[in-house]
Design an enzyme around this catalytic site. Structure first.
Site, PDB file in Angstrom:
ATOM      1  N   GLY A   1       1.381  -1.328   0.187  1.00  0.00           N
ATOM      2  CA  GLY A   1       0.087  -0.409   0.214  1.00  0.00           C
ATOM      3  C   GLY A   1       0.759   1.321   0.211  1.00  0.00           C
ATOM      4  CD  GLU A   2       2.706   4.083  -4.140  1.00  0.00           C
ATOM      5  OE1 GLU A   2       2.594   2.765  -4.712  1.00  0.00           O
ATOM      6  OE2 GLU A   2       2.506   4.880  -3.811  1.00  0.00           O
TER       7      GLU A   2
ATOM      8  CB  THR B   1       3.748   9.795   5.611  1.00  0.00           C
ATOM      9  OG1 THR B   1       2.825   8.218   5.903  1.00  0.00           O
ATOM     10  CG2 THR B   1       2.769  10.669   6.255  1.00  0.00           C
ATOM     11  N   GLY B   2       3.739   7.881   3.394  1.00  0.00           N
ATOM     12  CA  GLY B   2       5.124   6.760   2.858  1.00  0.00           C
ATOM     13  C   GLY B   2       4.942   5.298   1.203  1.00  0.00           C
TER      14      GLY B   2
ATOM     15  CB  VAL C   1       2.695  -0.189   3.545  1.00  0.00           C
ATOM     16  CG1 VAL C   1       2.617  -1.112   5.011  1.00  0.00           C
ATOM     17  CG2 VAL C   1       2.193   1.542   4.864  1.00  0.00           C
TER      18      VAL C   1
ATOM     19  CE  LYS D   1       2.531   4.952   7.005  1.00  0.00           C
ATOM     20  NZ  LYS D   1       1.650   5.290   8.119  1.00  0.00           N
TER      21      LYS D   1
ATOM     22  CG  ASP E   1      -7.100  10.325   9.792  1.00  0.00           C
ATOM     23  OD1 ASP E   1      -8.249  10.389   8.919  1.00  0.00           O
ATOM     24  OD2 ASP E   1      -6.077   9.891   9.196  1.00  0.00           O
TER      25      ASP E   1
HETATM   26  N1  LIG Z   1       0.106  -3.295   9.752  1.00  0.00           N
HETATM   27  C1  LIG Z   1      -0.178  -3.373   8.423  1.00  0.00           C
HETATM   28  N2  LIG Z   1      -0.832  -4.126   7.688  1.00  0.00           N
HETATM   29  C2  LIG Z   1      -0.897  -4.233   6.286  1.00  0.00           C
HETATM   30  N3  LIG Z   1      -1.397  -3.085   5.520  1.00  0.00           N
HETATM   31  C3  LIG Z   1      -0.902  -2.199   6.510  1.00  0.00           C
HETATM   32  C4  LIG Z   1      -0.457  -2.061   7.426  1.00  0.00           C
HETATM   33  N4  LIG Z   1      -0.369  -0.955   7.508  1.00  0.00           N
HETATM   34  C5  LIG Z   1      -0.649  -0.145   6.466  1.00  0.00           C
HETATM   35  N5  LIG Z   1      -1.272  -0.892   5.960  1.00  0.00           N
HETATM   36  C6  LIG Z   1      -0.823  -0.845   4.329  1.00  0.00           C
HETATM   37  O1  LIG Z   1      -1.054   0.415   3.770  1.00  0.00           O
HETATM   38  C7  LIG Z   1      -1.688   1.458   2.844  1.00  0.00           C
HETATM   39  C8  LIG Z   1      -0.709   2.603   3.544  1.00  0.00           C
HETATM   40  O2  LIG Z   1      -0.967   2.772   4.909  1.00  0.00           O
HETATM   41  P1  LIG Z   1      -0.833   4.044   5.619  1.00  0.00           P
HETATM   42  O3  LIG Z   1      -0.552   3.675   6.701  1.00  0.00           O
HETATM   43  O4  LIG Z   1       0.546   4.575   4.768  1.00  0.00           O
HETATM   44  O5  LIG Z   1      -1.816   4.631   4.848  1.00  0.00           O
HETATM   45  P2  LIG Z   1      -1.226   6.767   5.360  1.00  0.00           P
HETATM   46  O6  LIG Z   1      -0.049   7.201   4.557  1.00  0.00           O
HETATM   47  O7  LIG Z   1      -1.845   6.326   6.790  1.00  0.00           O
HETATM   48  O8  LIG Z   1      -2.843   7.006   4.314  1.00  0.00           O
HETATM   49  P3  LIG Z   1      -2.876   8.653   4.245  1.00  0.00           P
HETATM   50  O9  LIG Z   1      -2.255   8.734   5.512  1.00  0.00           O
HETATM   51  O10 LIG Z   1      -3.479   8.575   3.298  1.00  0.00           O
HETATM   52  O11 LIG Z   1      -4.390   7.926   5.231  1.00  0.00           O
HETATM   53  C9  LIG Z   1      -3.184   1.047   3.938  1.00  0.00           C
HETATM   54  O12 LIG Z   1      -3.606   0.570   2.537  1.00  0.00           O
HETATM   55  C10 LIG Z   1      -2.704   0.538   4.457  1.00  0.00           C
HETATM   56  O13 LIG Z   1      -4.003  -0.664   4.653  1.00  0.00           O
END
Ligand SMILES: Nc1ncnc2c1ncn2[C@@H]1O[C@H](COP(=O)(O)OP(=O)(O)OP(=O)(O)O)[C@@H](O)[C@H]1O
Length: 524
Positions: free
Chosen positions: A261-262, A265-266, A268, A283, A373
């Site tokens: 995923g993206e 902030t970066g 994953v 992440k 959030d």
């Molecule tokens: N621990 C995890 N296990 C599996 N998937 C994950 C995990 N953490 C994040 N993801 C997936 O990776 C993607 C990106 O997650 P991330 O936390 O970077 O989002 P984010 O940067 O918080 O997004 P935004 O800030 O734009 O809402 C998401 O689709 C999320 O479901």
């Protein structure tokens, strides 16, 4: 009459030829499959925004009204058990457990540790390295299958928000203050308009201008050594982060990376952790590519300091080159968004999710942490139906000194009315967002989702609190639960603890009742 006719006859018709040597520069079309317009000029694309079907709205962060605590004195944080060899001397790092801010004095006094009595120091004794989970998993061949759809999500999903002007309420501070200290309002044009009730321009214009501005700013990397607002250079920031994270290089212990995923902030990635034979999620956030890099402190500190069965567990964090790596438990069943947007949940299933989320919120709120959030995207699932809250990048910590926050932070459709109205808010703002997530679980999307984010925010602020649509046939209990969460006046809103006692929650079942939903979306 006759004279007019004869005059008309005399006027000679001009010959107009068919077009010659024309260039066909724009060929716009509509792709019904993806729901997108093709071939549009850039300016038109900007106006239309990303197609809703392909994008999820992004959280917004407004740095224009930073709570005074954000520029408070540097706190000394004692890491690890006192006297341990690793952290035997107090390490001065920005205190992140109490705020989402890098609290470094503008003159970077960070290098000079102060004594406890001098500066109201916060001791965080729970900063021992987090034990890795003993539960071992073998790697299924398609361990990232549930998240495959996330790979196709566009990187820029929406609506970053840098608005120094939007102020429905008069703002008292004559000077803009950022996380890094008092802002020189003339230095950064994006924050250059001072706020007063008299110089406000119509909200629409302000917000639109802000969207354009921020979309230009959002992805650009900050040059190395660039001084941030208030005087913290990239190197100083990097140093502060490195004081916070584990000192080890995680790479030799990680293999077989796969993008899952993206976010804003970066990226994953899933990876195999060799030493524990576990799959983990990593992440990776580039320090140079953050809109508000000080928020990265949250990513590390919240998950590390606040551990709960319904909060995603962090194994470790590292600085790898210019990237912050957060190694956490892998939530193999993806996000609640995948479920609410694809399948219909039963009320017992909704209650089961609610119970687990409310337990996490009760825990965080008891520690005076606002998540800021809460939405289906921030709720991750395990295949057994366990539900956990993630995405702590936008948290705010309250204290006796600062019992309320004012910054505009959240994702438009889920943001509480008082946050949008720029009134002081507290943990009850999460309860509003939780209520909006109830609507997602019933209707697949939050209220006003067909509106542009700006319009939706205005409606949240100005219209009566939204309810389930009339076509959604929900029980009286579920209707009532929503009415206890999405209430305009936060004083009338229930707390997480109170909601856990709500009759609707008693419909909950064992977490495994969620598993069929996960299977359903896997098979779609
Ligand atoms: N621990 C995890 N296990 C599996 N998937 C994950 C995990 N953490 C994040 N993801 C997936 O990776 C993607 C990106 O997650 P991330 O936390 O970077 O989002 P984010 O940067 O918080 O997004 P935004 O800030 O734009 O809402 C998401 O689709 C999320 O479901």
């Amino acid at each position: 009459m006759n004279r007019t006719l004869s005059l008309r006859k005399k006027v000679k018709k001009t010959d107009i030829s068919t077009p010659m040597n024309f260039e066909h520069r724009i060929h716009a079309g509509y792709d019904a499959k993806t729901g997108t317009y093709t071939g549009l000029p850039k300016q038109w694309q900007v106006l239309l925004g990303p197609p809703r079907s392909l994008s999820r709205p992004k959280p917004i962060v407004d740095p224009s009204t930073i709570t005074p605590m954000d520029v408070a004195e540097l706190k000394t944080v004692i890491r690890g058990p006192i006297g341990s060899s690793r952290y035997s001397t107090p390490v001065s790092v920005p205190s992140v457990a109490r705020s989402n801010s890098l609290r470094v004095a503008p003159t970077i006094s960070a290098a000079v540790p102060r004594t406890v009595s001098q500066q109201n120091t916060v001791l965080l004794p729970r900063m021992t390295p987090v034990p890795t989970t003993t539960h071992q998993q073998s790697i299924p061949s398609s361990y990232h299958s549930v998240n495959v759809s996330q790979q196709h999500r566009p990187i820029d999903r929406g609506y970053p928000f840098y608005d120094s002007n939007y102020a429905p309420l008069p703002m008292k501070k004559p000077q803009q203050v950022t996380t890094f200290g008092p802002e020189d309002v003339n230095r950064n044009p994006s924050f250059s308009v001072s706020i007063s009730p008299t110089n406000r321009i119509p909200v629409n214009n302000q917000m639109n201008a802000t969207y354009q501005q921020s979309s230009q700013q959002s992805t650009s990397a900050a040059p190395l050594n660039q001084q941030s607002e208030g005087g913290v250079s990239y190197e100083e920031f990097r140093k502060a982060i490195s004081a916070l994270v584990d000192k080890t290089d995680p790479r030799p212990d990680l293999a077989d990376f796969k993008l899952i995923g993206e976010g804003s902030t970066g990226v994953v990635q899933a990876a195999f952790k060799v030493s524990t034979s576990q799959i983990v999620a990593v992440k990776r956030m580039d320090l140079r590519k953050q809109q508000r890099r000080e928020l990265l402190f949250n990513e590390v500190s919240i998950m590390r300091d606040y551990q709960h069965p319904n909060i995603v567990h962090m194994h470790s964090s590292h600085l790898v080159g210019n990237e912050l790596w957060v190694v956490m438990e892998y939530m193999e069943a993806g996000s609640l968004t995948d479920i609410v947007t694809h399948v219909r949940m039963t009320e017992p299933q909704i209650a089961t999710v609610c119970f687990q989320v409310l337990r996490a919120l009760e825990y965080l709120h008891a520690r005076r942490v606002i998540h800021r959030d809460i939405k289906s995207d921030s709720i991750l699932l395990k295949r057994d139906g366990t539900v956990k809250v993630s995405d702590f990048g936008f948290c705010g910590q309250l204290s006796d000194e600062y019992p309320k926050r004012r910054s505009l932070v959240g994702t438009p459709y889920w943001t509480a009315a008082e946050v949008i109205a720029r009134e002081p808010y507290d943990t009850l703002a999460d309860i509003w967002s939780f209520g909006i997530m109830l609507v997602e679980m019933v209707e697949g999307e939050p209220p006003y989702f067909d509106d542009q984010p700006l319009q939706a925010m205005k409606r949240i602020r100005d219209e009566p609190a939204p309810r389930f649509s009339s076509s959604a046939r929900v029980s009286h209990e579920l209707n009532h639960l929503l009415s206890r969460c999405v209430v305009k006046d936060p004083r009338d809103r229930a707390t997480a603890r109170e909601l856990l006692q709500h009759p609707f929650i008693s419909k909950m079942q064992h977490p495994s009742c969620i598993a069929p939903l996960i299977l359903q979306i896997q098979n779609k």
